[in-house]
Motif scaffolding. Structure first.
Motif, PDB file in Angstrom:
ATOM      1  N   LEU A  31       0.831  -1.209   0.000  1.00 50.65           N
ATOM      2  CA  LEU A  31       0.000   0.000   0.000  1.00 50.65           C
ATOM      3  C   LEU A  31       0.863   1.254   0.000  1.00 50.65           C
ATOM      4  O   LEU A  31       0.571   2.214  -0.716  1.00 50.65           O
ATOM      5  N   GLN A  32       1.935   1.248   0.793  1.00 57.28           N
ATOM      6  CA  GLN A  32       2.809   2.423   0.845  1.00 57.28           C
ATOM      7  C   GLN A  32       3.483   2.649  -0.505  1.00 57.28           C
ATOM      8  O   GLN A  32       3.602   3.791  -0.959  1.00 57.28           O
ATOM      9  N   LYS A  33       3.900   1.579  -1.181  1.00 59.11           N
ATOM     10  CA  LYS A  33       4.486   1.709  -2.520  1.00 59.11           C
ATOM     11  C   LYS A  33       3.471   2.318  -3.490  1.00 59.11           C
ATOM     12  O   LYS A  33       3.802   3.189  -4.290  1.00 59.11           O
ATOM     13  N   ASP A  34       2.221   1.835  -3.414  1.00 58.32           N
ATOM     14  CA  ASP A  34       1.170   2.357  -4.287  1.00 58.32           C
ATOM     15  C   ASP A  34       0.916   3.834  -4.004  1.00 58.32           C
ATOM     16  O   ASP A  34       0.760   4.645  -4.925  1.00 58.32           O
ATOM     17  N   ILE A  35       0.873   4.185  -2.731  1.00 58.94           N
ATOM     18  CA  ILE A  35       0.638   5.583  -2.345  1.00 58.94           C
ATOM     19  C   ILE A  35       1.781   6.464  -2.840  1.00 58.94           C
ATOM     20  O   ILE A  35       1.555   7.524  -3.428  1.00 58.94           O
ATOM     21  N   ASP A  36       3.019   6.024  -2.629  1.00 55.50           N
ATOM     22  CA  ASP A  36       4.182   6.803  -3.068  1.00 55.50           C
ATOM     23  C   ASP A  36       4.189   6.987  -4.576  1.00 55.50           C
ATOM     24  O   ASP A  36       4.458   8.086  -5.084  1.00 55.50           O
ATOM     25  N   ARG A  37       3.894   5.932  -5.324  1.00 56.66           N
ATOM     26  CA  ARG A  37       3.874   6.002  -6.792  1.00 56.66           C
ATOM     27  C   ARG A  37       2.787   6.971  -7.253  1.00 56.66           C
ATOM     28  O   ARG A  37       2.986   7.783  -8.152  1.00 56.66           O
ATOM     29  N   THR A  38       1.642   6.888  -6.612  1.00 55.46           N
ATOM     30  CA  THR A  38       0.522   7.748  -6.972  1.00 55.46           C
ATOM     31  C   THR A  38       0.851   9.217  -6.719  1.00 55.46           C
ATOM     32  O   THR A  38       0.635  10.069  -7.583  1.00 55.46           O
ATOM     33  N   ILE A  39       1.404   9.508  -5.552  1.00 53.85           N
ATOM     34  CA  ILE A  39       1.772  10.885  -5.217  1.00 53.85           C
ATOM     35  C   ILE A  39       2.839  11.406  -6.167  1.00 53.85           C
ATOM     36  O   ILE A  39       2.797  12.561  -6.595  1.00 53.85           O
ATOM     37  N   SER A  40       3.783  10.542  -6.561  1.00 53.55           N
ATOM     38  CA  SER A  40       4.850  10.982  -7.467  1.00 53.55           C
ATOM     39  C   SER A  40       4.306  11.380  -8.831  1.00 53.55           C
ATOM     40  O   SER A  40       4.945  12.131  -9.563  1.00 53.55           O
ATOM     41  N   LYS A  41       3.127  10.891  -9.178  1.00 55.77           N
ATOM     42  CA  LYS A  41       2.501  11.243 -10.454  1.00 55.77           C
ATOM     43  C   LYS A  41       1.582  12.453 -10.315  1.00 55.77           C
ATOM     44  O   LYS A  41       0.917  12.842 -11.262  1.00 55.77           O
ATOM     45  N   GLY A  42       1.510  13.017  -9.106  1.00 54.86           N
ATOM     46  CA  GLY A  42       0.684  14.200  -8.887  1.00 54.86           C
ATOM     47  C   GLY A  42      -0.766  13.885  -8.586  1.00 54.86           C
ATOM     48  O   GLY A  42      -1.598  14.780  -8.565  1.00 54.86           O
ATOM     49  N   ILE A  43      -1.066  12.637  -8.357  1.00 59.56           N
ATOM     50  CA  ILE A  43      -2.441  12.240  -8.050  1.00 59.56           C
ATOM     51  C   ILE A  43      -2.645  12.374  -6.550  1.00 59.56           C
ATOM     52  O   ILE A  43      -1.968  11.724  -5.766  1.00 59.56           O
ATOM     53  N   MET A  44      -3.584  13.233  -6.173  1.00 56.52           N
ATOM     54  CA  MET A  44      -3.802  13.497  -4.755  1.00 56.52           C
ATOM     55  C   MET A  44      -5.228  13.183  -4.307  1.00 56.52           C
ATOM     56  O   MET A  44      -5.604  13.483  -3.192  1.00 56.52           O
ATOM     57  N   GLY A  45      -6.033  12.608  -5.183  1.00 61.34           N
ATOM     58  CA  GLY A  45      -7.404  12.316  -4.789  1.00 61.34           C
ATOM     59  C   GLY A  45      -8.088  11.420  -5.790  1.00 61.34           C
ATOM     60  O   GLY A  45      -7.489  10.965  -6.764  1.00 61.34           O
ATOM     61  N   THR A  46      -9.331  11.155  -5.524  1.00 56.92           N
ATOM     62  CA  THR A  46     -10.135  10.316  -6.406  1.00 56.92           C
ATOM     63  C   THR A  46     -11.319  11.130  -6.908  1.00 56.92           C
ATOM     64  O   THR A  46     -11.728  12.091  -6.256  1.00 56.92           O
ATOM     65  N   PRO A  47     -11.875  10.759  -8.035  1.00 56.30           N
ATOM     66  CA  PRO A  47     -11.426   9.683  -8.900  1.00 56.30           C
ATOM     67  C   PRO A  47     -10.226  10.113  -9.748  1.00 56.30           C
ATOM     68  O   PRO A  47     -10.111  11.273 -10.139  1.00 56.30           O
ATOM     69  N   SER A  48      -9.342   9.200  -9.975  1.00 51.12           N
ATOM     70  CA  SER A  48      -8.193   9.404 -10.844  1.00 51.12           C
ATOM     71  C   SER A  48      -7.971   8.147 -11.653  1.00 51.12           C
ATOM     72  O   SER A  48      -8.300   7.051 -11.216  1.00 51.12           O
ATOM     73  N   LEU A  49      -7.380   8.311 -12.823  1.00 57.51           N
ATOM     74  CA  LEU A  49      -7.196   7.196 -13.731  1.00 57.51           C
ATOM     75  C   LEU A  49      -5.925   7.418 -14.520  1.00 57.51           C
ATOM     76  O   LEU A  49      -5.603   8.548 -14.894  1.00 57.51           O
ATOM     77  N   GLU A  50      -5.194   6.335 -14.763  1.00 58.55           N
ATOM     78  CA  GLU A  50      -3.999   6.417 -15.595  1.00 58.55           C
ATOM     79  C   GLU A  50      -4.167   5.437 -16.747  1.00 58.55           C
ATOM     80  O   GLU A  50      -4.460   4.264 -16.549  1.00 58.55           O
ATOM     81  N   ILE A  51      -4.005   5.956 -17.960  1.00 54.52           N
ATOM     82  CA  ILE A  51      -4.111   5.121 -19.159  1.00 54.52           C
ATOM     83  C   ILE A  51      -2.813   5.294 -19.937  1.00 54.52           C
ATOM     84  O   ILE A  51      -2.518   6.378 -20.425  1.00 54.52           O
ATOM     85  N   ASN A  52      -2.037   4.228 -20.027  1.00 53.01           N
ATOM     86  CA  ASN A  52      -0.749   4.250 -20.743  1.00 53.01           C
ATOM     87  C   ASN A  52       0.114   5.449 -20.367  1.00 53.01           C
ATOM     88  O   ASN A  52       0.657   6.145 -21.220  1.00 53.01           O
ATOM     89  N   GLY A  53       0.212   5.703 -19.069  1.00 53.25           N
ATOM     90  CA  GLY A  53       1.088   6.768 -18.597  1.00 53.25           C
ATOM     91  C   GLY A  53       0.489   8.153 -18.567  1.00 53.25           C
ATOM     92  O   GLY A  53       1.114   9.083 -18.087  1.00 53.25           O
ATOM     93  N   VAL A  54      -0.724   8.323 -19.071  1.00 60.59           N
ATOM     94  CA  VAL A  54      -1.402   9.624 -19.039  1.00 60.59           C
ATOM     95  C   VAL A  54      -2.371   9.617 -17.861  1.00 60.59           C
ATOM     96  O   VAL A  54      -3.210   8.726 -17.746  1.00 60.59           O
ATOM     97  N   VAL A  55      -2.231  10.599 -16.983  1.00 63.40           N
ATOM     98  CA  VAL A  55      -3.058  10.671 -15.778  1.00 63.40           C
ATOM     99  C   VAL A  55      -4.246  11.599 -16.015  1.00 63.40           C
ATOM    100  O   VAL A  55      -4.090  12.712 -16.522  1.00 63.40           O
ATOM    101  N   TYR A  56      -5.411  11.121 -15.628  1.00 58.98           N
ATOM    102  CA  TYR A  56      -6.652  11.905 -15.694  1.00 58.98           C
ATOM    103  C   TYR A  56      -7.176  12.012 -14.263  1.00 58.98           C
ATOM    104  O   TYR A  56      -7.396  10.999 -13.609  1.00 58.98           O
ATOM    105  N   VAL A  57      -7.351  13.236 -13.795  1.00 60.24           N
ATOM    106  CA  VAL A  57      -7.839  13.457 -12.438  1.00 60.24           C
ATOM    107  C   VAL A  57      -9.239  14.051 -12.525  1.00 60.24           C
ATOM    108  O   VAL A  57      -9.472  14.992 -13.272  1.00 60.24           O
TER     109      VAL A  57
END
Length: 78
Positions: A31-57
């Motif tokens: 879970l901590q790895k997932d949280i760290d990876r998510t934060i590193s991509k600038g995702i700070m909340g839901t709903p969020s989605l990543e498709i082939n490296g493109v983040v949609y918040v």
């Protein structure tokens, strides 16, 4: 209280297994790895989605989601 809500919602949850997950170091580390990876991509909340490296918040209408998936597929094929 959680058991009451689950019972009212008629969910089939194994609380013993859930408690084991809460106490698992392996689960905590993942879970901590997932949280760290998510934060590193600038995702700070839901709903969020990543498709082939493109983040949609934020919420995305179904038609737009399908459009973005198709565009990502085209980009991946090229």
């Amino acid at each position: 209280k959680m058991k009451q809500y689950v019972k009212e919602a008629k969910l089939n949850i194994d609380f013993e297994q859930l408690e084991k997950c809460f106490q698992s170091k392996e689960i905590e580390e993942q879970l901590q790895k997932d949280i760290d990876r998510t934060i590193s991509k600038g995702i700070m909340g839901t709903p969020s989605l990543e498709i082939n490296g493109v983040v949609y918040v934020g919420a995305m209408p179904y038609d737009e989601l399908i459009k973005q998936i198709k565009l990502a597929k085209k980009r991946a094929e090229n």
